[in-house]
Design a protein around this motif. Structure first.
Motif, PDB file in Angstrom:
ATOM      1  N   ILE A   7     -10.480 -43.458   2.653  1.00  0.00           N
ATOM      2  CA  ILE A   7      -9.437 -44.133   1.879  1.00  0.00           C
ATOM      3  C   ILE A   7      -9.617 -43.850   0.393  1.00  0.00           C
ATOM      4  N   VAL A   8     -10.864 -43.604  -0.024  1.00  0.00           N
ATOM      5  CA  VAL A   8     -11.151 -43.287  -1.426  1.00  0.00           C
ATOM      6  C   VAL A   8     -10.399 -42.044  -1.875  1.00  0.00           C
ATOM      7  N   LEU A   9     -10.116 -41.133  -0.927  1.00  0.00           N
ATOM      8  CA  LEU A   9      -9.452 -39.880  -1.273  1.00  0.00           C
ATOM      9  C   LEU A   9      -7.980 -40.064  -1.609  1.00  0.00           C
ATOM     10  N   ILE A  10      -7.372 -41.154  -1.157  1.00  0.00           N
ATOM     11  CA  ILE A  10      -5.942 -41.338  -1.361  1.00  0.00           C
ATOM     12  C   ILE A  10      -5.569 -41.372  -2.842  1.00  0.00           C
ATOM     13  N   PRO A  11      -6.208 -42.212  -3.681  1.00  0.00           N
ATOM     14  CA  PRO A  11      -5.847 -42.194  -5.102  1.00  0.00           C
ATOM     15  C   PRO A  11      -6.159 -40.854  -5.770  1.00  0.00           C
ATOM     16  N   LEU A  12      -7.231 -40.172  -5.350  1.00  0.00           N
ATOM     17  CA  LEU A  12      -7.548 -38.861  -5.921  1.00  0.00           C
ATOM     18  C   LEU A  12      -6.458 -37.847  -5.600  1.00  0.00           C
ATOM     19  N   ASP A  13      -6.052 -37.823  -4.325  1.00  0.00           N
ATOM     20  CA  ASP A  13      -5.025 -36.871  -3.914  1.00  0.00           C
ATOM     21  C   ASP A  13      -3.673 -37.196  -4.542  1.00  0.00           C
ATOM     22  N   LEU A  14      -3.361 -38.483  -4.654  1.00  0.00           N
ATOM     23  CA  LEU A  14      -2.095 -38.864  -5.281  1.00  0.00           C
ATOM     24  C   LEU A  14      -2.076 -38.484  -6.761  1.00  0.00           C
ATOM     25  N   PHE A  15      -3.204 -38.670  -7.435  1.00  0.00           N
ATOM     26  CA  PHE A  15      -3.299 -38.279  -8.840  1.00  0.00           C
ATOM     27  C   PHE A  15      -3.085 -36.772  -8.988  1.00  0.00           C
ATOM     28  N   TRP A  16      -3.706 -36.018  -8.100  1.00  0.00           N
ATOM     29  CA  TRP A  16      -3.546 -34.564  -8.114  1.00  0.00           C
ATOM     30  C   TRP A  16      -2.095 -34.191  -7.818  1.00  0.00           C
ATOM     31  N   LEU A  17      -1.498 -34.873  -6.839  1.00  0.00           N
ATOM     32  CA  LEU A  17      -0.122 -34.576  -6.448  1.00  0.00           C
ATOM     33  C   LEU A  17       0.850 -34.861  -7.580  1.00  0.00           C
ATOM     34  N   ILE A  18       0.607 -35.946  -8.318  1.00  0.00           N
ATOM     35  CA  ILE A  18       1.512 -36.337  -9.399  1.00  0.00           C
ATOM     36  C   ILE A  18       1.342 -35.444 -10.631  1.00  0.00           C
ATOM     37  N   THR A  19       0.092 -35.136 -10.973  1.00  0.00           N
ATOM     38  CA  THR A  19      -0.175 -34.393 -12.208  1.00  0.00           C
ATOM     39  C   THR A  19      -0.012 -32.883 -12.061  1.00  0.00           C
ATOM     40  N   SER A  20      -0.265 -32.359 -10.852  1.00  0.00           N
ATOM     41  CA  SER A  20      -0.166 -30.909 -10.671  1.00  0.00           C
ATOM     42  C   SER A  20       0.074 -30.595  -9.207  1.00  0.00           C
ATOM     43  N   SER A  21       1.252 -30.955  -8.726  1.00  0.00           N
ATOM     44  CA  SER A  21       1.552 -30.812  -7.303  1.00  0.00           C
ATOM     45  C   SER A  21       1.528 -29.357  -6.849  1.00  0.00           C
ATOM     46  N   GLU A  22       1.862 -28.423  -7.747  1.00  0.00           N
ATOM     47  CA  GLU A  22       1.913 -27.021  -7.350  1.00  0.00           C
ATOM     48  C   GLU A  22       0.536 -26.433  -7.072  1.00  0.00           C
ATOM     49  N   THR A  23      -0.526 -27.064  -7.562  1.00  0.00           N
ATOM     50  CA  THR A  23      -1.874 -26.534  -7.335  1.00  0.00           C
ATOM     51  C   THR A  23      -2.597 -27.232  -6.190  1.00  0.00           C
ATOM     52  N   LEU A  24      -2.042 -28.330  -5.690  1.00  0.00           N
ATOM     53  CA  LEU A  24      -2.726 -29.083  -4.635  1.00  0.00           C
ATOM     54  C   LEU A  24      -2.917 -28.238  -3.391  1.00  0.00           C
ATOM     55  N   MET A  25      -1.905 -27.433  -3.054  1.00  0.00           N
ATOM     56  CA  MET A  25      -1.968 -26.658  -1.826  1.00  0.00           C
ATOM     57  C   MET A  25      -2.235 -25.176  -2.084  1.00  0.00           C
ATOM     58  N   ASN A  26      -2.680 -24.853  -3.278  1.00  0.00           N
ATOM     59  CA  ASN A  26      -2.950 -23.451  -3.582  1.00  0.00           C
ATOM     60  C   ASN A  26      -4.161 -23.361  -4.489  1.00  0.00           C
ATOM     61  N   THR A  27      -5.323 -23.199  -3.906  1.00  0.00           N
ATOM     62  CA  THR A  27      -6.564 -23.175  -4.681  1.00  0.00           C
ATOM     63  C   THR A  27      -6.643 -21.989  -5.618  1.00  0.00           C
ATOM     64  N   SER A  28      -5.844 -20.948  -5.376  1.00  0.00           N
ATOM     65  CA  SER A  28      -5.899 -19.770  -6.233  1.00  0.00           C
ATOM     66  C   SER A  28      -5.284 -20.027  -7.597  1.00  0.00           C
ATOM     67  N   SER A  29      -4.551 -21.144  -7.743  1.00  0.00           N
ATOM     68  CA  SER A  29      -3.904 -21.432  -9.015  1.00  0.00           C
ATOM     69  C   SER A  29      -4.505 -22.649  -9.714  1.00  0.00           C
ATOM     70  N   THR A  30      -5.753 -22.988  -9.364  1.00  0.00           N
ATOM     71  CA  THR A  30      -6.372 -24.183  -9.937  1.00  0.00           C
ATOM     72  C   THR A  30      -7.255 -23.889 -11.129  1.00  0.00           C
ATOM     73  N   GLU A  31      -7.145 -22.693 -11.712  1.00  0.00           N
ATOM     74  CA  GLU A  31      -7.986 -22.379 -12.860  1.00  0.00           C
ATOM     75  C   GLU A  31      -7.727 -23.315 -14.033  1.00  0.00           C
ATOM     76  N   THR A  32      -6.492 -23.826 -14.120  1.00  0.00           N
ATOM     77  CA  THR A  32      -6.153 -24.694 -15.244  1.00  0.00           C
ATOM     78  C   THR A  32      -6.760 -26.080 -15.097  1.00  0.00           C
ATOM     79  N   ILE A  33      -7.052 -26.509 -13.882  1.00  0.00           N
ATOM     80  CA  ILE A  33      -7.630 -27.838 -13.669  1.00  0.00           C
ATOM     81  C   ILE A  33      -8.746 -27.757 -12.613  1.00  0.00           C
ATOM     82  N   PRO A  34      -9.769 -26.953 -12.836  1.00  0.00           N
ATOM     83  CA  PRO A  34     -10.811 -26.808 -11.818  1.00  0.00           C
ATOM     84  C   PRO A  34     -11.543 -28.104 -11.515  1.00  0.00           C
ATOM     85  N   TRP A  35     -11.545 -29.042 -12.460  1.00  0.00           N
ATOM     86  CA  TRP A  35     -12.270 -30.285 -12.255  1.00  0.00           C
ATOM     87  C   TRP A  35     -11.691 -31.108 -11.114  1.00  0.00           C
ATOM     88  N   LEU A  36     -10.387 -31.011 -10.876  1.00  0.00           N
ATOM     89  CA  LEU A  36      -9.788 -31.750  -9.762  1.00  0.00           C
ATOM     90  C   LEU A  36     -10.304 -31.225  -8.431  1.00  0.00           C
TER      91      LEU A  36
END
Length: 215
Positions: free
Chosen positions: A120-149
């Motif tokens: 359940i802890v992952l839900i707020p993390l994933d939602l934050f990622w989805l809201i702030t950068s939804s295009e990178t959530l499902m594509n790890t090759s484009s996460t250079e801009t936010i590697p910390w997530l």
């Protein structure tokens, strides 16, 4: 062996979403004695939503809308969680009987729902990622801009998986009313067997592909 056969009055004060982290055996006994199958399904439904959302981090599904995939997770993750928990319950129930365990299928099912709580802890993390950068959530090759997530989510997922395993051992021990070492064997033996089966299947598949390409 320490069993948690405390009074119903004491157990009614437990909050499974909190106590499962520190007292998995006590919480398992509370779930078995005080809670319904419906409540167990609610717990695993919420937990598996978090677990499945993290599974979206895959470039293979990057062509789909992240919000659509998230909606599908909310709908289908609980179903997958229930099916998966039923299979795990059946395995631990049957294998536990070999160690003279006394737990019923219902006992284990309700107890094993607690293993979904850490996710359940992952839900707020994933939602934050989805809201702030939804295009990178499902594509790890484009996460250079936010590697910390990606790093944070991956590390947290690993820690939660370990903690879920700890809860699993505690639940099996309490439901079957036997020693921790028997619970560890009950959990590890099918894991090793499944690993061997998948490994052999993978080797056969690889050699099959190689042989097909050489034809």
């Amino acid at each position: 062996m320490e069993n948690y056969n405390d009074t119903p009055q004491a157990r009614t004060k437990l909050n499974p979403f909190l106590s499962a982290w520190i007292h998995p055996k006590q919480t398992a006994r509370y779930m078995i004695d005080e809670k319904s199958i419906g409540f167990a399904i609610l717990i695993m439904s919420i937990g598996y939503i978090g677990s499945t959302l993290s599974g979206l981090i895959d470039p293979e599904v990057s062509d789909f809308s992240p919000w659509l995939m998230a909606l599908l997770c909310v709908i289908f993750a609980p179903i997958a969680g229930i099916i998966g928990t039923c299979l795990s319950t059946l395995i631990f129930w049957l294998l536990g009987k070999l160690f003279k365990g006394t737990g019923t299928f219902s006992d284990l099912f309700k107890g094993l729902s607690l293993t979904a709580i850490p996710y359940i802890v992952l839900i707020p993390l994933d939602l934050f990622w989805l809201i702030t950068s939804s295009e990178t959530l499902m594509n790890t090759s484009s996460t250079e801009t936010i590697p910390w997530l990606l790093l944070i989510t991956g590390f947290v997922s690993f820690v939660l998986a370990i903690w879920s395993l700890v809860i699993t051992v505690g639940v099996v021990a309490e439901a079957h009313q036997f020693e921790i070492w028997k619970a560890i064997l009950t959990v590890i033996i099918p894991t090793i067997i499944l690993f061997i089966i998948f490994f052999v299947f993978f080797i056969i598949l690889i050699f099959g592909i190689i042989g097909f390409n050489m034809m």
